[in-house]
Scaffold this active site. Structure first.
Site, PDB file in Angstrom:
ATOM      1  N   LEU A 138       0.887  -1.151   0.000  1.00  0.00           N
ATOM      2  CA  LEU A 138       0.000   0.000   0.000  1.00  0.00           C
ATOM      3  C   LEU A 138       0.927   1.204   0.000  1.00  0.00           C
ATOM      4  CD1 LEU A 138      -3.035   0.622   0.070  1.00  0.00           C
ATOM      5  CD2 LEU A 138      -2.922   0.615   2.550  1.00  0.00           C
ATOM      6  N   ASP A 139       0.786   2.065  -0.989  1.00  0.00           N
ATOM      7  CA  ASP A 139       1.684   3.205  -1.134  1.00  0.00           C
ATOM      8  C   ASP A 139       1.767   4.018   0.153  1.00  0.00           C
ATOM      9  OD1 ASP A 139       2.140   2.606  -3.807  1.00  0.00           O
ATOM     10  OD2 ASP A 139       0.500   3.885  -4.482  1.00  0.00           O
ATOM     11  N   ARG A 140       2.870   4.688   0.320  1.00  0.00           N
ATOM     12  CA  ARG A 140       3.106   5.525   1.492  1.00  0.00           C
ATOM     13  C   ARG A 140       1.997   6.572   1.658  1.00  0.00           C
ATOM     14  NH1 ARG A 140       7.581   9.933   1.857  1.00  0.00           N
ATOM     15  NH2 ARG A 140       7.417  10.508   4.036  1.00  0.00           N
TER      16      ARG A 140
END
Length: 181
Positions: free
Chosen positions: A44-46
């Site tokens: 999950l992207d930052r």
């Protein structure tokens, strides 16, 4: 016995236990989870929030993360502008991105969900409306949801993964995790 953890990942946290390659320390999973031997199933992207599954079972980890298994992932997406039916229908059919067409998705407008506050908050602009959509995809390309909403001219402002397959974030508070079994 397989360990399976559901984690509500805050904005700004990396989906890994260590931060290599940055001169300034960034928040990682180790700031929230002290369970040996578990690893994230997928990423999950930052700058995305929400459900992240961690497990110690490599086969389960691969089944959750691999696009081959077409495990549905549901996102609550705040977009800039107010998507019309044509934009939602384009998402439902699948849109063409630089790396090829996406699989068909389910997409519908929803009322603003009762979520936790994001830190930092999404920039509010009085002159630009925003709306929320619920989007379910069955693949997981890099930044796919953001690229899909941009492809129909409604850029993503906030992205919260709510569900992966049968697992849902439910009442997990921001930065909280629980083990299920």
């Amino acid at each position: 016995m397989t360990r399976l953890l559901l984690f509500n990942k805050p904005y700004g946290v990396l989906s890994q236990f260590t931060d290599r390659g940055s001169e300034t320390a960034r928040a990682t999973l180790s700031d929230y989870i002290d369970v040996p031997g578990v690893y994230p199933a997928g990423r999950l992207d930052r700058d995305s929030e929400g459900l992240l599954i961690l497990t110690d079972d490599g086969a389960l980890q691969a089944r959750i993360a691999s696009p081959r298994h077409k495990l549905p992932k549901t996102y609550l997406v705040q977009v800039e502008g107010e998507p019309d039916e044509a934009a939602l229908e384009a998402l439902r059919r699948g849109v063409t991105l630089k790396d090829g067409p996406t699989r068909p998705a389910t997409a519908r407008r929803i009322a603003p969900p009762p979520l936790w506050d994001r830190v930092p908050p999404v920039r509010y602009r009085k002159s630009v409306p925003d709306a929320w959509i619920k989007l379910t995809i069955t693949e997981g390309r890099n930044r796919q949801v953001r690229r899909m909403t941009a492809a129909v001219d409604f850029p993503t402002l906030r992205l919260v993964r709510w569900r992966i397959g049968e697992w849902e974030i439910g009442d997990l508070g921001l930065g909280e995790w629980r083990e299920i079994g």
